[in-house]
Write a protein that holds these residues in place. Structure first.
Motif, short mmCIF file in Angstrom:
data_model
loop_
_atom_site.label_atom_id
_atom_site.label_comp_id
_atom_site.label_asym_id
_atom_site.label_seq_id
_atom_site.Cartn_x
_atom_site.Cartn_y
_atom_site.Cartn_z
N LEU A 40 -25.83 3.54 -9.95
CA LEU A 40 -26.37 2.65 -9.37
C LEU A 40 -27.02 2.98 -7.92
O LEU A 40 -27.81 2.22 -7.69
CB LEU A 40 -25.47 1.19 -9.20
N GLY A 41 -26.32 4.01 -7.14
CA GLY A 41 -26.61 4.36 -6.03
C GLY A 41 -28.06 4.86 -6.10
O GLY A 41 -28.98 4.89 -5.15
N TYR A 42 -28.43 5.37 -7.54
CA TYR A 42 -30.04 5.84 -7.28
C TYR A 42 -30.98 4.82 -7.37
O TYR A 42 -32.18 5.08 -7.02
CB TYR A 42 -30.09 6.73 -8.75
N LEU A 43 -30.75 3.48 -7.35
CA LEU A 43 -31.46 2.20 -7.28
C LEU A 43 -32.08 2.40 -5.63
O LEU A 43 -33.09 2.04 -5.42
CB LEU A 43 -30.93 1.20 -7.54
N ALA A 44 -31.18 2.94 -4.76
CA ALA A 44 -31.41 2.87 -3.41
C ALA A 44 -32.06 4.42 -3.00
O ALA A 44 -32.23 4.73 -1.91
CB ALA A 44 -30.40 2.63 -2.45
N GLY A 45 -32.38 5.21 -3.89
CA GLY A 45 -33.03 6.33 -3.76
C GLY A 45 -32.26 7.73 -4.04
O GLY A 45 -30.88 7.59 -4.40
N SER A 46 -32.91 8.82 -4.34
CA SER A 46 -31.99 9.88 -4.52
C SER A 46 -30.94 10.37 -3.65
O SER A 46 -29.96 10.76 -4.11
CB SER A 46 -32.98 10.99 -4.69
N LYS A 47 -31.36 10.32 -2.48
CA LYS A 47 -30.37 10.60 -1.36
C LYS A 47 -29.01 9.77 -1.45
O LYS A 47 -27.67 10.32 -1.46
CB LYS A 47 -30.81 10.77 0.25
N LYS A 48 -29.25 8.53 -1.25
CA LYS A 48 -28.06 7.65 -1.27
C LYS A 48 -27.50 7.57 -2.78
O LYS A 48 -26.09 7.60 -2.66
CB LYS A 48 -28.56 6.27 -0.89
N GLY A 49 -28.24 7.93 -3.78
CA GLY A 49 -27.55 7.86 -5.10
C GLY A 49 -26.74 9.25 -5.17
O GLY A 49 -25.66 9.28 -5.81
N ALA A 50 -27.08 10.49 -4.79
CA ALA A 50 -26.27 11.61 -4.64
C ALA A 50 -25.17 11.52 -3.76
O ALA A 50 -23.96 11.84 -4.26
CB ALA A 50 -27.21 12.73 -4.25
N ILE A 51 -24.94 10.83 -2.80
CA ILE A 51 -23.80 10.73 -2.05
C ILE A 51 -23.05 9.80 -2.53
O ILE A 51 -21.74 10.34 -2.62
CB ILE A 51 -24.20 9.97 -0.67
N LEU A 52 -23.42 8.63 -3.48
CA LEU A 52 -22.41 7.83 -4.12
C LEU A 52 -21.80 8.44 -5.15
O LEU A 52 -20.73 8.47 -5.51
CB LEU A 52 -23.09 6.43 -4.31
N TYR A 53 -22.68 9.14 -5.93
CA TYR A 53 -22.13 9.68 -7.43
C TYR A 53 -21.23 10.87 -6.67
O TYR A 53 -20.23 11.02 -7.49
CB TYR A 53 -23.63 10.43 -7.76
N ASN A 54 -21.63 11.65 -5.85
CA ASN A 54 -20.58 12.77 -5.39
C ASN A 54 -19.34 12.29 -4.71
O ASN A 54 -18.42 12.95 -5.00
CB ASN A 54 -21.45 13.84 -4.32
N ALA A 55 -19.40 11.11 -4.13
CA ALA A 55 -18.32 10.35 -3.68
C ALA A 55 -17.12 10.15 -4.91
O ALA A 55 -15.98 10.35 -4.74
CB ALA A 55 -18.40 9.52 -2.94
N LEU A 56 -17.88 9.70 -6.00
CA LEU A 56 -16.89 9.26 -7.16
C LEU A 56 -16.84 10.40 -8.03
O LEU A 56 -16.30 10.15 -9.20
CB LEU A 56 -17.58 8.20 -7.73
N HIS A 57 -17.37 11.75 -8.08
CA HIS A 57 -17.41 12.69 -8.93
C HIS A 57 -16.65 14.02 -8.21
O HIS A 57 -16.81 14.94 -8.75
CB HIS A 57 -18.55 12.88 -9.59
#
Length: 119
Positions: A40-57
């Motif tokens: 869902l972070g990718y809804l706010a853009g690639s940079k924010k999506g990557a940060i959220l994805y990486n935090a949980l992965h």
């Protein structure tokens, strides 16, 4: 290939670890895909999506959670850490790595998805 094998090893060890907690496999089944809410972070853009994805992965948080078990001795804490780690291992086994801000398909394990001609 070695990183995918490492992911498979993490998946297997974490799944066995979950089994040792004695918790219900329903919990494992229900929570296994939970880290993917980070998409869902990718809804706010690639940079924010990557940060959220990486935090949980990243394995850091489940490792810290597993470390907390040594103090709390609560099987639920160990079980949650194991499920989280198993998810990460499963993803890595499939080739889904930590993301770069350039886009979801760009990972530390290489580019995922279909390659375009000339790419």
């Amino acid at each position: 290939m070695i990183l995918r094998l490492e992911g498979a090893a993490l998946f297997l060890v974490a799944t066995v670890g979950f089994d040792l907690t004695g918790l219900s496999w329903w919990l494992y089944a229900v929570l296994f895909l939970t880290p993917d809410i980070s998409f869902l972070g990718y809804l706010a853009g690639s940079k924010k999506g990557a940060i959220l994805y990486n935090a949980l992965h990243s394995t850091i948080a489940p490792a810290i959670l597993a470390g907390c078990w040594f103090f709390l001795k609560d099987p639920l804490v160990a079980g949650l850490a194991a499920i989280w780690a198993a998810h990460i291992g499963f993803d890595r086994m499939l080739g889904y790595g930590l993301k770069y801000a350039s886009g979801f398909q760009d990972t530390h394990l290489g580019r995922i998805g279909r390659q375009r001609d000339g790419a």
